[in-house]
Design a protein around this motif. Sequence first.
Motif, PDB file in Angstrom:
ATOM      1  N   ARG A 133       0.863  -1.190   0.000  1.00 21.29           N
ATOM      2  CA  ARG A 133       0.000   0.000   0.000  1.00 21.29           C
ATOM      3  C   ARG A 133       0.890   1.226   0.000  1.00 21.29           C
ATOM      4  O   ARG A 133       1.875   1.280   0.722  1.00 21.29           O
ATOM      5  N   ALA A 136      -1.641   7.327  -2.491  1.00 24.25           N
ATOM      6  CA  ALA A 136      -1.897   7.501  -3.921  1.00 24.25           C
ATOM      7  C   ALA A 136      -1.215   8.745  -4.499  1.00 24.25           C
ATOM      8  O   ALA A 136      -1.025   8.829  -5.710  1.00 24.25           O
ATOM      9  N   LEU A 142       4.753   4.601  -5.881  1.00 29.30           N
ATOM     10  CA  LEU A 142       3.928   3.886  -6.848  1.00 29.30           C
ATOM     11  C   LEU A 142       4.798   3.315  -7.975  1.00 29.30           C
ATOM     12  O   LEU A 142       4.602   2.176  -8.414  1.00 29.30           O
ATOM     13  N   GLU A 146       5.392  -0.705  -9.195  1.00 32.59           N
ATOM     14  CA  GLU A 146       5.195  -1.142 -10.577  1.00 32.59           C
ATOM     15  C   GLU A 146       6.473  -1.723 -11.172  1.00 32.59           C
ATOM     16  O   GLU A 146       6.441  -2.764 -11.828  1.00 32.59           O
ATOM     17  N   ARG A 152      -1.350  -3.249  -9.751  1.00 31.44           N
ATOM     18  CA  ARG A 152      -2.257  -2.365  -9.010  1.00 31.44           C
ATOM     19  C   ARG A 152      -3.664  -2.951  -9.038  1.00 31.44           C
ATOM     20  O   ARG A 152      -4.200  -3.258 -10.100  1.00 31.44           O
ATOM     21  N   THR A 155      -7.885   1.111  -5.073  1.00 32.79           N
ATOM     22  CA  THR A 155      -7.615   2.175  -4.110  1.00 32.79           C
ATOM     23  C   THR A 155      -8.459   1.973  -2.863  1.00 32.79           C
ATOM     24  O   THR A 155      -9.660   1.720  -2.957  1.00 32.79           O
ATOM     25  N   ARG A 157     -10.019   4.006  -0.452  1.00 26.81           N
ATOM     26  CA  ARG A 157     -10.357   5.422  -0.371  1.00 26.81           C
ATOM     27  C   ARG A 157     -10.479   5.873   1.076  1.00 26.81           C
ATOM     28  O   ARG A 157     -11.054   5.182   1.906  1.00 26.81           O
ATOM     29  N   ASP A 170      -5.793   8.298   0.542  1.00 30.01           N
ATOM     30  CA  ASP A 170      -6.195   7.179  -0.297  1.00 30.01           C
ATOM     31  C   ASP A 170      -4.943   6.332  -0.504  1.00 30.01           C
ATOM     32  O   ASP A 170      -3.893   6.865  -0.881  1.00 30.01           O
ATOM     33  N   TYR A 171      -5.061   5.025  -0.274  1.00 28.34           N
ATOM     34  CA  TYR A 171      -3.938   4.123  -0.513  1.00 28.34           C
ATOM     35  C   TYR A 171      -4.132   3.388  -1.828  1.00 28.34           C
ATOM     36  O   TYR A 171      -5.177   2.770  -2.055  1.00 28.34           O
ATOM     37  N   ALA A 172      -3.129   3.446  -2.690  1.00 25.74           N
ATOM     38  CA  ALA A 172      -3.096   2.577  -3.864  1.00 25.74           C
ATOM     39  C   ALA A 172      -2.682   1.203  -3.348  1.00 25.74           C
ATOM     40  O   ALA A 172      -1.757   1.087  -2.547  1.00 25.74           O
ATOM     41  N   TYR A 174      -1.437  -2.655  -4.241  1.00 25.19           N
ATOM     42  CA  TYR A 174      -0.757  -3.506  -5.225  1.00 25.19           C
ATOM     43  C   TYR A 174      -0.590  -4.896  -4.627  1.00 25.19           C
ATOM     44  O   TYR A 174      -0.564  -5.055  -3.408  1.00 25.19           O
TER      45      TYR A 174
END
Length: 180
Positions: A133, A136, A142, A146, A152, A155, A157, A170-172, A174
């Motif tokens: 995580r 974002a 990020l 990748e 990914r 998110t 939120r 907000d956490y992206a 993966y």
Amino acid sequence: MPDPPLSDGVVTLRPWTLADVPAIARACNEPEIARWIHQMPSPYGEHDAREYVLSTRAGWKERTGAFFAIIEVASGEPVGSIAIHVIDTVFGNVEVGYWTAAQARGRGLTTRAVRLISRWAIDEVGAARVQLRADAHNVASLRVAEKAGFLREGTLRSAAFNQRQNRRIDYAVYSLLPGE
């Protein structure tokens, strides 16, 4: 603990020691690290770094996590931190987290460390899922995910609050699975 230590010839991952306290305090006092790791004390001193090292030892002992210094092989110096935290032992889910000192950013060292620890978690420890995580807004983090081969998923939120920035995070999210 992995034996031999995890290494690709450019970075080596080894457990933190009390000798690393000054390097940890220096790195974690940087505004960029404090910006993205909202639960870290700021300012960050040697007392905080010592407590961190001791907590990593407890994590190893209790088998709740694996905590490593990222060592640049060429210099022999710690340039970052990376850890695997156990999320769910029944389903084999773990989460990777990391930070990188200013002098090591943008050189691919963290991506190498993420690859090393993730492969170890899957191939040696038996993790069925490695999750990552990142805020974002943290573009550098990020990119690391990748470049390390993570996919990914979505998110989370408004999943946390960053008091320093006075904003919801907000956490992206993966993940990396065996065979990927």
